[in-house]
Design a protein around this motif. Structure first.
Motif, PDB file in Angstrom:
ATOM      1  N   GLY A  29       0.822  -1.200   0.000  1.00  0.00           N
ATOM      2  CA  GLY A  29       0.000   0.000   0.000  1.00  0.00           C
ATOM      3  C   GLY A  29       0.854   1.246   0.000  1.00  0.00           C
ATOM      4  N   VAL A  30       0.210   2.389  -0.151  1.00  0.00           N
ATOM      5  CA  VAL A  30       0.958   3.644  -0.240  1.00  0.00           C
ATOM      6  C   VAL A  30       0.961   4.414   1.082  1.00  0.00           C
ATOM      7  CG1 VAL A  30       0.479   3.830  -2.702  1.00  0.00           C
ATOM      8  CG2 VAL A  30      -1.050   4.954  -1.082  1.00  0.00           C
ATOM      9  N   GLN A  31       0.138   3.994   2.068  1.00  0.00           N
ATOM     10  CA  GLN A  31       0.154   4.659   3.360  1.00  0.00           C
ATOM     11  C   GLN A  31       1.333   4.180   4.195  1.00  0.00           C
ATOM     12  OE1 GLN A  31      -2.643   2.906   2.195  1.00  0.00           O
ATOM     13  NE2 GLN A  31      -4.527   3.895   2.920  1.00  0.00           N
ATOM     14  N   ASP A  32       1.846   5.062   5.053  1.00  0.00           N
ATOM     15  CA  ASP A  32       3.027   4.729   5.847  1.00  0.00           C
ATOM     16  C   ASP A  32       2.787   3.557   6.796  1.00  0.00           C
ATOM     17  OD1 ASP A  32       4.435   6.754   4.637  1.00  0.00           O
ATOM     18  OD2 ASP A  32       4.093   8.213   6.236  1.00  0.00           O
ATOM     19  N   PHE A  33       1.567   3.439   7.339  1.00  0.00           N
ATOM     20  CA  PHE A  33       1.345   2.451   8.396  1.00  0.00           C
ATOM     21  C   PHE A  33       1.410   1.017   7.902  1.00  0.00           C
ATOM     22  CE2 PHE A  33      -2.974   3.401   6.872  1.00  0.00           C
ATOM     23  CZ  PHE A  33      -3.493   2.130   6.669  1.00  0.00           C
ATOM     24  N   VAL A  34       1.287   0.789   6.592  1.00  0.00           N
ATOM     25  CA  VAL A  34       1.233  -0.603   6.127  1.00  0.00           C
ATOM     26  C   VAL A  34       2.549  -1.335   6.379  1.00  0.00           C
ATOM     27  CG1 VAL A  34      -0.492   0.013   4.384  1.00  0.00           C
ATOM     28  CG2 VAL A  34       1.914  -0.120   3.728  1.00  0.00           C
ATOM     29  N   ALA A  35       3.660  -0.619   6.386  1.00  0.00           N
ATOM     30  CA  ALA A  35       4.960  -1.252   6.614  1.00  0.00           C
ATOM     31  C   ALA A  35       5.144  -1.670   8.068  1.00  0.00           C
ATOM     32  CB  ALA A  35       6.093  -0.318   6.196  1.00  0.00           C
ATOM     33  N   GLN A  36       4.386  -1.041   9.001  1.00  0.00           N
ATOM     34  CA  GLN A  36       4.491  -1.373  10.415  1.00  0.00           C
ATOM     35  C   GLN A  36       3.452  -2.400  10.857  1.00  0.00           C
ATOM     36  OE1 GLN A  36       4.944   2.180   9.571  1.00  0.00           O
ATOM     37  NE2 GLN A  36       7.070   1.456   9.575  1.00  0.00           N
ATOM     38  N   ALA A  37       2.362  -2.546  10.114  1.00  0.00           N
ATOM     39  CA  ALA A  37       1.346  -3.530  10.491  1.00  0.00           C
ATOM     40  C   ALA A  37       1.966  -4.925  10.446  1.00  0.00           C
ATOM     41  CB  ALA A  37       0.151  -3.445   9.552  1.00  0.00           C
ATOM     42  N   PRO A  38       1.754  -5.747  11.459  1.00  0.00           N
ATOM     43  CA  PRO A  38       2.391  -7.079  11.451  1.00  0.00           C
ATOM     44  C   PRO A  38       1.890  -7.984  10.344  1.00  0.00           C
ATOM     45  CG  PRO A  38       0.886  -6.844  13.309  1.00  0.00           C
ATOM     46  CD  PRO A  38       1.025  -5.494  12.700  1.00  0.00           C
ATOM     47  N   LEU A  39       0.678  -7.724   9.847  1.00  0.00           N
ATOM     48  CA  LEU A  39       0.102  -8.557   8.799  1.00  0.00           C
ATOM     49  C   LEU A  39      -0.636  -7.693   7.789  1.00  0.00           C
ATOM     50  CD1 LEU A  39      -0.947 -11.274   7.541  1.00  0.00           C
ATOM     51  CD2 LEU A  39      -2.848 -11.127   9.181  1.00  0.00           C
ATOM     52  N   ASN A  40      -0.352  -7.930   6.520  1.00  0.00           N
ATOM     53  CA  ASN A  40      -1.144  -7.332   5.445  1.00  0.00           C
ATOM     54  C   ASN A  40      -1.679  -8.471   4.579  1.00  0.00           C
ATOM     55  OD1 ASN A  40      -0.882  -4.242   5.513  1.00  0.00           O
ATOM     56  ND2 ASN A  40       1.229  -4.921   5.764  1.00  0.00           N
ATOM     57  N   LEU A  41      -2.980  -8.543   4.474  1.00  0.00           N
ATOM     58  CA  LEU A  41      -3.613  -9.503   3.579  1.00  0.00           C
ATOM     59  C   LEU A  41      -3.770  -8.857   2.214  1.00  0.00           C
ATOM     60  CD1 LEU A  41      -6.445 -10.808   5.930  1.00  0.00           C
ATOM     61  CD2 LEU A  41      -4.184 -11.823   5.547  1.00  0.00           C
ATOM     62  N   THR A  88      -7.162  -7.099  -5.984  1.00  0.00           N
ATOM     63  CA  THR A  88      -8.412  -6.369  -5.781  1.00  0.00           C
ATOM     64  C   THR A  88      -8.301  -5.391  -4.617  1.00  0.00           C
ATOM     65  OG1 THR A  88      -9.239  -8.229  -4.455  1.00  0.00           O
ATOM     66  CG2 THR A  88      -9.855  -8.161  -6.796  1.00  0.00           C
ATOM     67  N   LEU A  89      -7.943  -5.884  -3.439  1.00  0.00           N
ATOM     68  CA  LEU A  89      -7.832  -5.046  -2.247  1.00  0.00           C
ATOM     69  C   LEU A  89      -6.708  -5.579  -1.366  1.00  0.00           C
ATOM     70  CD1 LEU A  89     -11.606  -4.689  -1.223  1.00  0.00           C
ATOM     71  CD2 LEU A  89     -10.167  -2.882  -2.184  1.00  0.00           C
ATOM     72  N   ALA A  90      -6.356  -4.799  -0.351  1.00  0.00           N
ATOM     73  CA  ALA A  90      -5.444  -5.243   0.694  1.00  0.00           C
ATOM     74  C   ALA A  90      -6.071  -4.889   2.034  1.00  0.00           C
ATOM     75  CB  ALA A  90      -4.075  -4.591   0.542  1.00  0.00           C
ATOM     76  N   GLN A  91      -5.573  -5.514   3.084  1.00  0.00           N
ATOM     77  CA  GLN A  91      -6.157  -5.306   4.412  1.00  0.00           C
ATOM     78  C   GLN A  91      -5.061  -5.461   5.460  1.00  0.00           C
ATOM     79  OE1 GLN A  91      -9.532  -7.838   5.090  1.00  0.00           O
ATOM     80  NE2 GLN A  91     -10.320  -6.592   6.745  1.00  0.00           N
ATOM     81  N   SER A  92      -4.841  -4.415   6.233  1.00  0.00           N
ATOM     82  CA  SER A  92      -3.837  -4.448   7.295  1.00  0.00           C
ATOM     83  C   SER A  92      -4.480  -4.942   8.582  1.00  0.00           C
ATOM     84  CB  SER A  92      -3.248  -3.056   7.520  1.00  0.00           C
ATOM     85  OG  SER A  92      -2.577  -2.603   6.373  1.00  0.00           O
ATOM     86  N   VAL A  93      -3.709  -5.738   9.344  1.00  0.00           N
ATOM     87  CA  VAL A  93      -4.220  -6.336  10.586  1.00  0.00           C
ATOM     88  C   VAL A  93      -3.143  -6.272  11.659  1.00  0.00           C
ATOM     89  CG1 VAL A  93      -5.194  -8.400  11.661  1.00  0.00           C
ATOM     90  CG2 VAL A  93      -5.656  -7.942   9.242  1.00  0.00           C
ATOM     91  N   GLY A  94      -3.548  -6.010  12.882  1.00  0.00           N
ATOM     92  CA  GLY A  94      -2.617  -6.035  13.995  1.00  0.00           C
ATOM     93  C   GLY A  94      -3.311  -5.566  15.264  1.00  0.00           C
ATOM     94  N   TYR A  95      -2.559  -5.531  16.344  1.00  0.00           N
ATOM     95  CA  TYR A  95      -3.098  -4.998  17.597  1.00  0.00           C
ATOM     96  C   TYR A  95      -3.048  -3.472  17.521  1.00  0.00           C
ATOM     97  CZ  TYR A  95      -2.659  -9.752  19.310  1.00  0.00           C
ATOM     98  OH  TYR A  95      -2.790 -11.111  19.459  1.00  0.00           O
ATOM     99  N   ALA A  96      -4.175  -2.851  17.807  1.00  0.00           N
ATOM    100  CA  ALA A  96      -4.252  -1.396  17.668  1.00  0.00           C
ATOM    101  C   ALA A  96      -3.330  -0.712  18.658  1.00  0.00           C
ATOM    102  CB  ALA A  96      -5.693  -0.939  17.904  1.00  0.00           C
ATOM    103  N   ALA A  97      -2.630   0.321  18.164  1.00  0.00           N
ATOM    104  CA  ALA A  97      -1.776   1.127  19.032  1.00  0.00           C
ATOM    105  C   ALA A  97      -2.648   2.035  19.888  1.00  0.00           C
ATOM    106  CB  ALA A  97      -0.807   1.953  18.202  1.00  0.00           C
ATOM    107  N   ALA A  98      -2.153   2.344  21.066  1.00  0.00           N
ATOM    108  CA  ALA A  98      -2.885   3.250  21.948  1.00  0.00           C
ATOM    109  C   ALA A  98      -2.932   4.632  21.331  1.00  0.00           C
ATOM    110  CB  ALA A  98      -2.216   3.298  23.312  1.00  0.00           C
ATOM    111  N   THR A  99      -4.065   5.272  21.426  1.00  0.00           N
ATOM    112  CA  THR A  99      -4.211   6.627  20.896  1.00  0.00           C
ATOM    113  C   THR A  99      -4.331   7.616  22.045  1.00  0.00           C
ATOM    114  OG1 THR A  99      -6.611   6.326  20.755  1.00  0.00           O
ATOM    115  CG2 THR A  99      -5.314   5.856  18.781  1.00  0.00           C
ATOM    116  N   ALA A 100      -3.832   8.837  21.793  1.00  0.00           N
ATOM    117  CA  ALA A 100      -3.856   9.850  22.851  1.00  0.00           C
ATOM    118  C   ALA A 100      -5.265  10.342  23.090  1.00  0.00           C
ATOM    119  CB  ALA A 100      -2.946  11.004  22.451  1.00  0.00           C
TER     120      ALA A 100
END
Length: 202
Positions: free
Chosen positions: A111-123, A190-202
């Motif tokens: 994907g083109v978003q920065d977070f996809v490289a940090q997600a532990p799993l991309n389907l 067709t699509l991709a899907q990022s999966v992981g444990y959500a990071a804590a948000t402020a």
């Protein structure tokens, strides 16, 4: 260190049997379903990975080979690729195995978003158009997209049951990713899907 019991002789491994939390009701997971775009680096345990892949495309009726998600005319044209830090694999629903596609970490290519490289799993959902026998060429992308949507929603609900975060994505450099996965021309992302444990948000 890899959490996957990789068979170095065959470049594949058998996933544990998928198991959903018994206490998670349909009402609960529908209420919890939401999109997450910030993930912790924690790896997904093999049992949870198995549940996610089974939810997307697993066999739920052994006697007829039925799947957890519907497929137009039972083409089963959409394959699921699991892109992890330790490599990229194609899920085989019939044997509940992951088959090695590339030993490289290709997460940033999904994907083109920065977070996809940090997600532990991309389907990554890949449609093999040749399986769509007798479908008009102009209908194939639409039908494959609809089938992918069913699979991605199953993953959303599974994530809600397992306490994981996820987001489905269409912002993909499809040419770059297809090359990285070694896809032939008759296979379309067709699509991709990022999966992981959500990071804590402020």
């Amino acid at each position: 260190m890899s959490t996957l019991p990789l068979n170095l002789e065959t470049d594949d491994f058998k996933l544990p049997a998928p198991a959903m939390p018994a206490q998670a009701t349909l009402d609960q997971v529908l209420k919890r379903r939401h999109s997450t775009r910030s993930f912790r680096p924690d790896p997904i345990p093999p049992a949870a990975l198995s549940a996610l892949l089974w939810a997307a495309s697993g066999v739920n009726r052994e006697q007829v080979g039925g799947r957890t998600a519907p497929s137009a005319r039972d083409w089963k044209e959409v394959d699921v690729y699991a892109v992890l830090a330790e490599g990229t694999y194609r899920y085989d629903p019939r044997t509940n195995r992951l088959l090695l596609v590339s030993p490289e970490d290709l997460r940033s290519a999904t994907g083109v978003q920065d977070f996809v490289a940090q997600a532990p799993l991309n389907l990554v959902y890949v449609a093999e158009l040749d399986r769509m026998v007798d479908a008009a060429s102009e209908d194939r992308p639409f039908l494959a997209g609809a089938d992918t949507g069913f699979m991605a929603q199953n993953v959303y609900l599974c994530c809600a049951a397992l306490g994981l975060g996820t987001v489905v994505r269409a912002l993909i450099d499809r040419r770059r990713l297809a090359q990285a996965l070694g896809l032939p021309p008759n296979q379309r992302i067709t699509l991709a899907q990022s999966v992981g444990y959500a990071a804590a948000t402020a």
